[in-house]
Scaffold this active site. Structure first.
Site, PDB file in Angstrom:
ATOM      1  N   GLY A   1      -5.498  -8.787   2.970  1.00 62.18           N
ATOM      2  CA  GLY A   1      -6.086  -7.909   1.972  1.00 62.18           C
ATOM      3  C   GLY A   1      -5.314  -7.752   0.685  1.00 62.18           C
ATOM      4  O   GLY A   1      -5.158  -6.642   0.171  1.00 62.18           O
TER       5      GLY A   1
ATOM      6  N   HIS B   1       5.925  -0.321  -2.603  1.00 58.31           N
ATOM      7  CA  HIS B   1       5.515   0.463  -3.773  1.00 58.31           C
ATOM      8  C   HIS B   1       5.506   1.959  -3.520  1.00 58.31           C
ATOM      9  O   HIS B   1       4.851   2.706  -4.251  1.00 58.31           O
ATOM     10  CB  HIS B   1       4.115  -0.004  -4.224  1.00 58.31           C
ATOM     11  CG  HIS B   1       4.104  -1.419  -4.703  1.00 58.31           C
ATOM     12  ND1 HIS B   1       2.979  -2.219  -4.633  1.00 58.31           N
ATOM     13  CD2 HIS B   1       5.083  -2.200  -5.226  1.00 58.31           C
ATOM     14  CE1 HIS B   1       3.270  -3.414  -5.121  1.00 58.31           C
ATOM     15  NE2 HIS B   1       4.542  -3.438  -5.481  1.00 58.31           N
TER      16      HIS B   1
ATOM     17  N   ASN C   1       0.822  -1.208   0.000  1.00 58.23           N
ATOM     18  CA  ASN C   1       0.000   0.000   0.000  1.00 58.23           C
ATOM     19  C   ASN C   1       0.855   1.257   0.000  1.00 58.23           C
ATOM     20  O   ASN C   1       1.949   1.283   0.577  1.00 58.23           O
ATOM     21  CB  ASN C   1      -0.940   0.009   1.209  1.00 58.23           C
ATOM     22  CG  ASN C   1      -1.940  -1.138   1.143  1.00 58.23           C
ATOM     23  OD1 ASN C   1      -2.151  -1.727   0.084  1.00 58.23           O
ATOM     24  ND2 ASN C   1      -2.511  -1.482   2.276  1.00 58.23           N
TER      25      ASN C   1
ATOM     26  N   ASN D   1      -8.770 -12.619   4.166  1.00 56.44           N
ATOM     27  CA  ASN D   1      -9.346 -12.045   2.958  1.00 56.44           C
ATOM     28  C   ASN D   1     -10.784 -12.540   2.840  1.00 56.44           C
ATOM     29  O   ASN D   1     -11.019 -13.737   2.990  1.00 56.44           O
ATOM     30  CB  ASN D   1      -8.531 -12.492   1.727  1.00 56.44           C
ATOM     31  CG  ASN D   1      -8.812 -11.634   0.510  1.00 56.44           C
ATOM     32  OD1 ASN D   1      -9.962 -11.291   0.235  1.00 56.44           O
ATOM     33  ND2 ASN D   1      -7.761 -11.263  -0.214  1.00 56.44           N
TER      34      ASN D   1
HETATM   35  C1  BV8 Z   1       8.308  -4.561 -11.758  1.00 55.65           C
HETATM   36  C2  BV8 Z   1       1.698   1.999  -6.686  1.00 55.65           C
HETATM   37  C3  BV8 Z   1      10.375  -4.868 -12.861  1.00 55.65           C
HETATM   38  C4  BV8 Z   1       1.041   2.862  -7.716  1.00 55.65           C
HETATM   39  C5  BV8 Z   1       1.365  -0.309  -7.440  1.00 55.65           C
HETATM   40  C6  BV8 Z   1       6.541 -10.911 -12.685  1.00 55.65           C
HETATM   41  C7  BV8 Z   1       7.683 -10.376 -12.105  1.00 55.65           C
HETATM   42  C8  BV8 Z   1       7.901  -8.999 -12.149  1.00 55.65           C
HETATM   43  C9  BV8 Z   1       6.966  -8.143 -12.731  1.00 55.65           C
HETATM   44  C10 BV8 Z   1       5.831  -8.667 -13.278  1.00 55.65           C
HETATM   45  C11 BV8 Z   1       5.625 -10.048 -13.263  1.00 55.65           C
HETATM   46  N1  BV8 Z   1       4.430 -10.266 -13.858  1.00 55.65           N
HETATM   47  C12 BV8 Z   1       3.888  -9.094 -14.245  1.00 55.65           C
HETATM   48  C13 BV8 Z   1       4.723  -8.095 -13.928  1.00 55.65           C
HETATM   49  C14 BV8 Z   1       4.505  -6.681 -14.192  1.00 55.65           C
HETATM   50  C15 BV8 Z   1       3.691  -5.969 -13.091  1.00 55.65           C
HETATM   51  C16 BV8 Z   1       2.562  -6.787 -12.571  1.00 55.65           C
HETATM   52  O1  BV8 Z   1       2.639  -7.350 -11.481  1.00 55.65           O
HETATM   53  N2  BV8 Z   1       1.483  -6.888 -13.325  1.00 55.65           N
HETATM   54  C17 BV8 Z   1       0.345  -7.668 -12.904  1.00 55.65           C
HETATM   55  C18 BV8 Z   1      -0.766  -6.772 -12.406  1.00 55.65           C
HETATM   56  C19 BV8 Z   1      -0.096  -8.487 -14.093  1.00 55.65           C
HETATM   57  N3  BV8 Z   1       4.569  -5.596 -12.023  1.00 55.65           N
HETATM   58  C20 BV8 Z   1       5.257  -4.436 -12.120  1.00 55.65           C
HETATM   59  O2  BV8 Z   1       5.225  -3.713 -13.080  1.00 55.65           O
HETATM   60  C21 BV8 Z   1       6.121  -4.073 -10.921  1.00 55.65           C
HETATM   61  N4  BV8 Z   1       7.424  -3.670 -11.372  1.00 55.65           N
HETATM   62  O3  BV8 Z   1       8.094  -5.724 -11.809  1.00 55.65           O
HETATM   63  O4  BV8 Z   1       9.531  -4.018 -12.121  1.00 55.65           O
HETATM   64  C22 BV8 Z   1      10.122  -4.474 -14.275  1.00 55.65           C
HETATM   65  C23 BV8 Z   1      10.745  -3.352 -14.735  1.00 55.65           C
HETATM   66  C24 BV8 Z   1      10.544  -3.012 -16.079  1.00 55.65           C
HETATM   67  C25 BV8 Z   1       9.705  -3.756 -16.913  1.00 55.65           C
HETATM   68  C26 BV8 Z   1       9.032  -4.881 -16.393  1.00 55.65           C
HETATM   69  C27 BV8 Z   1       9.234  -5.241 -15.067  1.00 55.65           C
HETATM   70  C28 BV8 Z   1       5.551  -2.865 -10.195  1.00 55.65           C
HETATM   71  C29 BV8 Z   1       4.261  -3.200  -9.547  1.00 55.65           C
HETATM   72  C30 BV8 Z   1       3.867  -2.046  -8.614  1.00 55.65           C
HETATM   73  C31 BV8 Z   1       2.740  -1.274  -9.224  1.00 55.65           C
HETATM   74  N5  BV8 Z   1       2.318  -0.205  -8.315  1.00 55.65           N
HETATM   75  N6  BV8 Z   1       1.034   0.706  -6.601  1.00 55.65           N
HETATM   76  C32 BV8 Z   1      -0.256   3.441  -7.231  1.00 55.65           C
HETATM   77  O5  BV8 Z   1      -0.809   2.953  -6.227  1.00 55.65           O
HETATM   78  O6  BV8 Z   1      -0.720   4.392  -7.869  1.00 55.65           O
HETATM   79  S1  BV8 Z   1       0.568  -1.765  -7.289  1.00 55.65           S
HETATM   80  C33 BV8 Z   1      -1.010  -1.447  -6.779  1.00 55.65           C
HETATM   81  O7  BV8 Z   1      -1.755  -2.546  -7.159  1.00 55.65           O
HETATM   82  C34 BV8 Z   1      -1.159  -1.402  -5.298  1.00 55.65           C
HETATM   83  O8  BV8 Z   1      -0.119  -0.749  -4.650  1.00 55.65           O
HETATM   84  C35 BV8 Z   1      -1.239  -2.833  -4.906  1.00 55.65           C
HETATM   85  O9  BV8 Z   1       0.029  -3.303  -4.601  1.00 55.65           O
HETATM   86  C36 BV8 Z   1      -1.666  -3.495  -6.171  1.00 55.65           C
HETATM   87  C37 BV8 Z   1      -3.023  -4.092  -6.022  1.00 55.65           C
HETATM   88  O10 BV8 Z   1      -2.853  -5.278  -5.327  1.00 55.65           O
HETATM   89  P1  BV8 Z   1      -3.592  -5.534  -3.949  1.00 55.65           P
HETATM   90  O11 BV8 Z   1      -2.961  -4.708  -2.917  1.00 55.65           O
HETATM   91  O12 BV8 Z   1      -3.622  -6.985  -3.780  1.00 55.65           O
HETATM   92  O13 BV8 Z   1      -5.034  -4.952  -4.126  1.00 55.65           O
HETATM   93  P2  BV8 Z   1      -6.213  -5.526  -4.995  1.00 55.65           P
HETATM   94  O14 BV8 Z   1      -7.156  -4.417  -5.206  1.00 55.65           O
HETATM   95  O15 BV8 Z   1      -5.639  -6.274  -6.154  1.00 55.65           O
HETATM   96  O16 BV8 Z   1      -6.877  -6.629  -4.055  1.00 55.65           O
HETATM   97  C38 BV8 Z   1      -7.467  -6.230  -2.848  1.00 55.65           C
HETATM   98  C39 BV8 Z   1      -7.692  -7.484  -2.052  1.00 55.65           C
HETATM   99  O17 BV8 Z   1      -8.242  -7.126  -0.789  1.00 55.65           O
HETATM  100  C40 BV8 Z   1      -8.678  -8.445  -2.706  1.00 55.65           C
HETATM  101  O18 BV8 Z   1      -8.174  -9.764  -2.620  1.00 55.65           O
HETATM  102  C41 BV8 Z   1      -9.940  -8.305  -1.837  1.00 55.65           C
HETATM  103  O19 BV8 Z   1     -10.645  -9.526  -1.747  1.00 55.65           O
HETATM  104  C42 BV8 Z   1      -9.341  -7.946  -0.504  1.00 55.65           C
HETATM  105  N7  BV8 Z   1     -10.211  -7.160   0.376  1.00 55.65           N
HETATM  106  C43 BV8 Z   1     -11.172  -6.270   0.024  1.00 55.65           C
HETATM  107  N8  BV8 Z   1     -11.711  -5.743   1.150  1.00 55.65           N
HETATM  108  C44 BV8 Z   1     -11.059  -6.300   2.212  1.00 55.65           C
HETATM  109  C45 BV8 Z   1     -10.110  -7.202   1.722  1.00 55.65           C
HETATM  110  N9  BV8 Z   1      -9.304  -7.916   2.524  1.00 55.65           N
HETATM  111  C46 BV8 Z   1      -9.438  -7.744   3.852  1.00 55.65           C
HETATM  112  N10 BV8 Z   1     -10.328  -6.895   4.403  1.00 55.65           N
HETATM  113  C47 BV8 Z   1     -11.149  -6.161   3.619  1.00 55.65           C
HETATM  114  N11 BV8 Z   1     -12.029  -5.322   4.179  1.00 55.65           N
END
Ligand code: BV8
Length: 243
Positions: free
Chosen positions: A187, A115, A96, A213
């Site tokens: 979460g 992040h 976060n 979760n």
């Molecule tokens: C990178 C800041 C190297 C910005 C964010 C494999 C290896 C490396 C990279 C990759 C890879 N595969 C794909 C990639 C690329 C990419 C990636 O992961 N893509 C995915 C989406 C397909 N990763 C990157 O680009 C990362 N960089 O790897 O660098 C590189 C360099 C050059 C070229 C290529 C690679 C950077 C990733 C960081 C991105 N920035 N945030 C901003 O916020 O504006 S990430 C952003 O999304 C958030 O910070 C958070 O981390 C993420 C969302 O994830 P979650 O936190 O899990 O949130 P989400 O909404 O998904 O889920 C919420 C959960 O909560 C749900 O499960 C829900 O059920 C639950 N929930 C809901 N309510 C509750 C609850 N739980 C408990 N209580 C509740 N009340």
């Protein structure tokens, strides 16, 4: 179910909490799965807005999206899950970018932001300028600012998709997740990499992994216990007797 887990926590020397957007959901901060947000922003893809290409294409639009999120953060308050972490000895590795753990009272040396932080700005160029966000500007319509040192655009000090995570944070999180006896996952959808890899790393290093979760997710198979419920309801109960 909670009593044996609480006993395990109270006897554990090292506990890490790996958190995602769900930790702050009950503070009113929309999760990424909720999309870019409600109303105006719902037609945008957060993956596009939170990327260097998105910023390059339309810096004003991206800056306005962050201004909208920052205004939300100012209205938000830490929820009982953040407060339970503050009252514990748990190390927080978080995806976060909000400052709710800090505002709940978790000391800086027990928080790793993988992040970055949305309440800080940095130069989009290479001059290295970094500053706290200007809360005064949130009252105005000015979203996009220039770097006071070099004149390039300022941007939030967060890691965008396609950007590398900070090396120091990665290394510290890696050490903690290899050494921890218990990993509490709260979460997170476990779809953002490389952060999601820390769950498997901890599990593979022998940690007992407890997942909080309300929904099932791809990381469930790497967790020993999957507690279906919200962070604000379950985390305080889990940490109540963890000492
Ligand atoms: C990178 C800041 C190297 C910005 C964010 C494999 C290896 C490396 C990279 C990759 C890879 N595969 C794909 C990639 C690329 C990419 C990636 O992961 N893509 C995915 C989406 C397909 N990763 C990157 O680009 C990362 N960089 O790897 O660098 C590189 C360099 C050059 C070229 C290529 C690679 C950077 C990733 C960081 C991105 N920035 N945030 C901003 O916020 O504006 S990430 C952003 O999304 C958030 O910070 C958070 O981390 C993420 C969302 O994830 P979650 O936190 O899990 O949130 P989400 O909404 O998904 O889920 C919420 C959960 O909560 C749900 O499960 C829900 O059920 C639950 N929930 C809901 N309510 C509750 C609850 N739980 C408990 N209580 C509740 N009340």
């Amino acid at each position: 179910m909670m009593a044996p887990l609480a006993r395990r926590l109270s006897s554990a020397e090292r506990i890490v909490c790996f958190s995602g957007a769900g930790l702050s959901a009950e503070s009113g901060i929309p999760t990424f799965r909720d999309g870019a947000g409600d109303g105006l922003w719902s037609r945008f893809d957060p993956m596009e807005l939170a990327s260097p290409g998105g910023f390059q294409k339309d810096p004003e639009l991206v800056a306005s999206w962050y201004q909208w999120r920052r205004r939300q953060l100012l209205q938000a308050r830490p929820n009982p899950a953040h407060e339970a972490l503050a009252g514990s000895r748990v190390c927080c590795v978080t995806q976060n970018v909000d400052n709710l753990l800090e505002r709940a009272g978790v000391p800086q040396d027990r928080i790793i932001h993988l992040h970055g932080r949305i309440d800080h700005d940095r130069c989009n160029g290479r001059c290295g300028h970094h500053q706290p966000m200007d809360t005064g500007l949130l009252e105005t319509d000015v979203a996009l600012q220039s770097c006071p040192r070099c004149g390039d655009h300022l941007r939030p000090a967060v890691v965008w998709f396609g950007e590398s995570l900070p090396e120091a944070a990665l290394m510290e999180a890696d050490r903690l997740c290899r050494e921890t006896e218990v990993l509490i996952v709260v979460g997170t959808s476990g779809v953002v990499w490389p952060a999601a890899g820390f769950i498997e790393l901890a599990s593979g290093s022998g940690a007992h992994v407890i997942n909080i979760n309300p929904e099932p997710g791809p990381m469930d198979e790497h967790c020993d216990v999957n507690l279906r419920g919200s962070a604000a309801r379950l985390l305080p109960r889990l940490l109540a007797d963890s000492g």
